[in-house]
Design a protein around this motif. Structure first.
Motif, PDB file in Angstrom:
ATOM      1  N   ALA A  56       0.833  -1.202   0.000  1.00 11.54           N
ATOM      2  CA  ALA A  56       0.000   0.000   0.000  1.00 11.54           C
ATOM      3  C   ALA A  56       0.873   1.260   0.000  1.00 11.54           C
ATOM      4  O   ALA A  56       2.088   1.192   0.169  1.00 11.54           O
ATOM      5  CB  ALA A  56      -0.905  -0.006   1.228  1.00 11.54           C
ATOM      6  N   LYS A  57       0.227   2.406  -0.179  1.00  4.74           N
ATOM      7  CA  LYS A  57       0.948   3.684  -0.169  1.00  4.74           C
ATOM      8  C   LYS A  57       1.658   3.886   1.175  1.00  4.74           C
ATOM      9  O   LYS A  57       2.779   4.368   1.232  1.00  4.74           O
ATOM     10  CB  LYS A  57      -0.030   4.825  -0.432  1.00  4.74           C
ATOM     11  N   VAL A  58       0.971   3.507   2.267  1.00  5.77           N
ATOM     12  CA  VAL A  58       1.555   3.560   3.612  1.00  5.77           C
ATOM     13  C   VAL A  58       1.708   2.125   4.094  1.00  5.77           C
ATOM     14  O   VAL A  58       0.718   1.406   4.234  1.00  5.77           O
ATOM     15  CB  VAL A  58       0.665   4.363   4.587  1.00  5.77           C
ATOM     16  N   PRO A  59       2.938   1.661   4.327  1.00  3.37           N
ATOM     17  CA  PRO A  59       3.142   0.277   4.765  1.00  3.37           C
ATOM     18  C   PRO A  59       2.487   0.002   6.124  1.00  3.37           C
ATOM     19  O   PRO A  59       2.428   0.882   6.981  1.00  3.37           O
ATOM     20  CB  PRO A  59       4.662   0.157   4.889  1.00  3.37           C
ATOM     21  N   ASP A  60       1.999  -1.222   6.287  1.00  3.04           N
ATOM     22  CA  ASP A  60       1.443  -1.677   7.561  1.00  3.04           C
ATOM     23  C   ASP A  60       2.439  -2.615   8.217  1.00  3.04           C
ATOM     24  O   ASP A  60       2.905  -3.570   7.588  1.00  3.04           O
ATOM     25  CB  ASP A  60       0.123  -2.430   7.346  1.00  3.04           C
ATOM     26  N   VAL A  61       2.745  -2.350   9.478  1.00  2.00           N
ATOM     27  CA  VAL A  61       3.677  -3.169  10.242  1.00  2.00           C
ATOM     28  C   VAL A  61       2.956  -3.657  11.497  1.00  2.00           C
ATOM     29  O   VAL A  61       2.365  -2.854  12.229  1.00  2.00           O
ATOM     30  CB  VAL A  61       4.936  -2.368  10.646  1.00  2.00           C
ATOM     31  N   VAL A  62       2.991  -4.958  11.736  1.00  2.00           N
ATOM     32  CA  VAL A  62       2.431  -5.551  12.945  1.00  2.00           C
ATOM     33  C   VAL A  62       3.570  -6.301  13.627  1.00  2.00           C
ATOM     34  O   VAL A  62       4.227  -7.139  12.999  1.00  2.00           O
ATOM     35  CB  VAL A  62       1.267  -6.511  12.626  1.00  2.00           C
ATOM     36  N   ALA A  63       3.813  -5.973  14.905  1.00  2.00           N
ATOM     37  CA  ALA A  63       4.939  -6.585  15.613  1.00  2.00           C
ATOM     38  C   ALA A  63       4.535  -6.940  17.031  1.00  2.00           C
ATOM     39  O   ALA A  63       3.700  -6.271  17.644  1.00  2.00           O
ATOM     40  CB  ALA A  63       6.136  -5.629  15.635  1.00  2.00           C
ATOM     41  N   SER A  64       5.154  -7.986  17.541  1.00  2.00           N
ATOM     42  CA  SER A  64       5.015  -8.336  18.953  1.00  2.00           C
ATOM     43  C   SER A  64       6.397  -8.774  19.440  1.00  2.00           C
ATOM     44  O   SER A  64       7.098  -9.492  18.743  1.00  2.00           O
ATOM     45  CB  SER A  64       3.978  -9.439  19.163  1.00  2.00           C
ATOM     46  N   MET A  65       6.762  -8.287  20.606  1.00  2.00           N
ATOM     47  CA  MET A  65       8.063  -8.613  21.192  1.00  2.00           C
ATOM     48  C   MET A  65       7.856  -9.015  22.638  1.00  2.00           C
ATOM     49  O   MET A  65       7.040  -8.415  23.349  1.00  2.00           O
ATOM     50  CB  MET A  65       9.014  -7.410  21.144  1.00  2.00           C
ATOM     51  N   SER A  66       8.625  -9.992  23.063  1.00  2.00           N
ATOM     52  CA  SER A  66       8.571 -10.468  24.438  1.00  2.00           C
ATOM     53  C   SER A  66       9.998 -10.524  24.970  1.00  2.00           C
ATOM     54  O   SER A  66      10.850 -11.200  24.394  1.00  2.00           O
ATOM     55  CB  SER A  66       7.923 -11.848  24.480  1.00  2.00           C
ATOM     56  N   PHE A  67      10.253  -9.780  26.049  1.00  2.00           N
ATOM     57  CA  PHE A  67      11.576  -9.713  26.666  1.00  2.00           C
ATOM     58  C   PHE A  67      11.554 -10.417  28.010  1.00  2.00           C
ATOM     59  O   PHE A  67      10.531 -10.444  28.697  1.00  2.00           O
ATOM     60  CB  PHE A  67      12.000  -8.256  26.892  1.00  2.00           C
ATOM     61  N   GLY A  68      12.694 -10.929  28.408  1.00  2.00           N
ATOM     62  CA  GLY A  68      12.865 -11.497  29.744  1.00  2.00           C
ATOM     63  C   GLY A  68      13.221 -10.388  30.722  1.00  2.00           C
ATOM     64  O   GLY A  68      12.667  -9.291  30.669  1.00  2.00           O
ATOM     65  N   ASP A  69      14.165 -10.658  31.587  1.00  2.00           N
ATOM     66  CA  ASP A  69      14.624  -9.669  32.565  1.00  2.00           C
ATOM     67  C   ASP A  69      15.591  -8.702  31.887  1.00  2.00           C
ATOM     68  O   ASP A  69      16.507  -9.128  31.187  1.00  2.00           O
ATOM     69  CB  ASP A  69      15.335 -10.361  33.730  1.00  2.00           C
ATOM     70  N   ILE A  70      15.375  -7.406  32.119  1.00  2.00           N
ATOM     71  CA  ILE A  70      16.249  -6.376  31.562  1.00  2.00           C
ATOM     72  C   ILE A  70      16.856  -5.591  32.715  1.00  2.00           C
ATOM     73  O   ILE A  70      16.136  -4.968  33.495  1.00  2.00           O
ATOM     74  CB  ILE A  70      15.478  -5.414  30.633  1.00  2.00           C
ATOM     75  N   ASP A  71      18.171  -5.641  32.835  1.00  2.00           N
ATOM     76  CA  ASP A  71      18.881  -4.860  33.853  1.00  2.00           C
ATOM     77  C   ASP A  71      19.587  -3.713  33.143  1.00  2.00           C
ATOM     78  O   ASP A  71      20.560  -3.911  32.410  1.00  2.00           O
ATOM     79  CB  ASP A  71      19.888  -5.738  34.601  1.00  2.00           C
ATOM     80  N   LEU A  72      19.091  -2.493  33.356  1.00  2.00           N
ATOM     81  CA  LEU A  72      19.645  -1.308  32.711  1.00  2.00           C
ATOM     82  C   LEU A  72      20.835  -0.723  33.462  1.00  2.00           C
ATOM     83  O   LEU A  72      21.506   0.164  32.946  1.00  2.00           O
ATOM     84  CB  LEU A  72      18.552  -0.236  32.576  1.00  2.00           C
ATOM     85  N   THR A  73      21.108  -1.206  34.654  1.00  2.00           N
ATOM     86  CA  THR A  73      22.155  -0.643  35.505  1.00  2.00           C
ATOM     87  C   THR A  73      23.514  -0.551  34.814  1.00  2.00           C
ATOM     88  O   THR A  73      24.158   0.495  34.876  1.00  2.00           O
ATOM     89  CB  THR A  73      22.261  -1.438  36.822  1.00  2.00           C
ATOM     90  N   PRO A  74      23.975  -1.594  34.101  1.00  2.00           N
ATOM     91  CA  PRO A  74      25.293  -1.473  33.462  1.00  2.00           C
ATOM     92  C   PRO A  74      25.366  -0.408  32.371  1.00  2.00           C
ATOM     93  O   PRO A  74      26.443   0.014  31.982  1.00  2.00           O
ATOM     94  CB  PRO A  74      25.526  -2.864  32.853  1.00  2.00           C
ATOM     95  N   TYR A  75      24.205   0.031  31.859  1.00  2.00           N
ATOM     96  CA  TYR A  75      24.185   0.995  30.765  1.00  2.00           C
ATOM     97  C   TYR A  75      23.886   2.420  31.221  1.00  2.00           C
ATOM     98  O   TYR A  75      23.836   3.330  30.396  1.00  2.00           O
ATOM     99  CB  TYR A  75      23.145   0.568  29.717  1.00  2.00           C
ATOM    100  N   MET A  76      23.665   2.609  32.513  1.00  2.00           N
ATOM    101  CA  MET A  76      23.335   3.939  33.027  1.00  2.00           C
ATOM    102  C   MET A  76      24.590   4.788  33.172  1.00  2.00           C
ATOM    103  O   MET A  76      25.680   4.271  33.402  1.00  2.00           O
ATOM    104  CB  MET A  76      22.609   3.817  34.371  1.00  2.00           C
ATOM    105  N   ALA A  77      24.414   6.119  33.028  1.00  2.00           N
ATOM    106  CA  ALA A  77      25.537   7.050  33.147  1.00  2.00           C
ATOM    107  C   ALA A  77      26.116   6.978  34.551  1.00  2.00           C
ATOM    108  O   ALA A  77      25.403   6.832  35.531  1.00  2.00           O
ATOM    109  CB  ALA A  77      25.066   8.469  32.841  1.00  2.00           C
ATOM    110  N   LYS A  78      27.441   7.101  34.622  1.00  2.00           N
ATOM    111  CA  LYS A  78      28.121   7.030  35.908  1.00  2.00           C
ATOM    112  C   LYS A  78      29.055   8.214  36.060  1.00  2.00           C
ATOM    113  O   LYS A  78      29.494   8.804  35.085  1.00  2.00           O
ATOM    114  CB  LYS A  78      28.945   5.741  36.006  1.00  2.00           C
ATOM    115  N   GLY A  79      29.370   8.526  37.280  1.00  2.00           N
ATOM    116  CA  GLY A  79      30.429   9.494  37.571  1.00  2.00           C
ATOM    117  C   GLY A  79      30.076  10.930  37.285  1.00  2.00           C
ATOM    118  O   GLY A  79      28.957  11.371  37.431  1.00  2.00           O
ATOM    119  N   GLU A  80      31.066  11.692  36.846  1.00  2.00           N
ATOM    120  CA  GLU A  80      30.955  13.136  36.678  1.00  2.00           C
ATOM    121  C   GLU A  80      29.945  13.535  35.606  1.00  2.00           C
ATOM    122  O   GLU A  80      29.263  14.540  35.738  1.00  2.00           O
ATOM    123  CB  GLU A  80      32.333  13.737  36.351  1.00  2.00           C
ATOM    124  N   ALA A  81      29.825  12.769  34.529  1.00  2.00           N
ATOM    125  CA  ALA A  81      28.880  13.112  33.464  1.00  2.00           C
ATOM    126  C   ALA A  81      27.449  13.077  33.982  1.00  2.00           C
ATOM    127  O   ALA A  81      26.650  13.953  33.675  1.00  2.00           O
ATOM    128  CB  ALA A  81      29.038  12.167  32.283  1.00  2.00           C
TER     129      ALA A  81
END
Length: 185
Positions: free
Chosen positions: A58-83
């Motif tokens: 179609a002129k505008v594409p249709d996208v249907v998605a489903s995602m299932s995640f387990g445990d996500i630990d964001l701590t290692p990716y969080m900003a640290k220190g002076e910044a």
């Protein structure tokens, strides 16, 4: 289709990140459809699986998605220190007074269902995240966003209408039953 990647560099959290993806892809160019089954996706300790279907005829594409995640630990990716301390004091970039360009919201129609077993950020833990999102004709509608946290519940819904030069939005939220002592501890 299987992909294994290792990305390294100073800008990468912990200077190294591994991503593995196993999927099945079916492309039907006559019907103009694409179907992807993500059998497994792992980004370091984050694990997921899901499905994606795209109808691009179609002129505008249709996208249907489903995602299932387990445990996500964001701590290692969080900003640290002076910044992080500089950002807390307002040392970050100032917000622009110009309206954002949301015309790209009309380029695709999307339906997304997402669930996450748990999300940990530093010492704060939330569980049972569910989100139902649709994007149609420039209107983004989050009909459900919910999570369990500290014996309580977060329920939210939102809408962003990007059809006009000045976007309008609506946000409804309800937080109930959260036990403050465990949260503060």
């Amino acid at each position: 289709f299987a992909v294994e990647n290792i990305v390294e560099g100073d800008a990468i959290p912990n200077k190294r990140m591994q991503m593995d993806l196993t999927s099945q892809i079916e492309l039907n160019n006559q019907a103009k459809t694409l179907a992807v089954v993500l059998s497994s996706l792992s980004l370091e300790q984050i694990k997921a699986q899901g499905k994606l279907a795209v109808n691009y005829g179609a002129k505008v594409p249709d996208v249907v998605a489903s995602m299932s995640f387990g445990d996500i630990d964001l701590t290692p990716y969080m900003a640290k220190g002076e910044a992080a301390k500089a950002d807390e004091k307002g040392g970050g970039a100032s917000a622009s007074a110009q309206e954002p360009d949301l015309t790209g919201m009309k380029a695709v129609n999307l339906k997304l269902d997402l669930d996450i077993k748990s999300v940990i950020a530093d010492k704060i833990k939330t569980e049972n995240w569910l989100m139902k999102l649709t994007l149609r004709n420039g209107v983004l509608d989050v009909s459900q966003l919910s999570a369990d946290l500290y014996q309580g519940k977060l329920l939210a819904s939102a809408q962003l209408d990007g059809r006009k030069p000045v976007a309008s939005y609506r946000f409804d939220k309800k937080i109930s039953g959260i036990q403050v002592r465990p949260l503060l501890t």
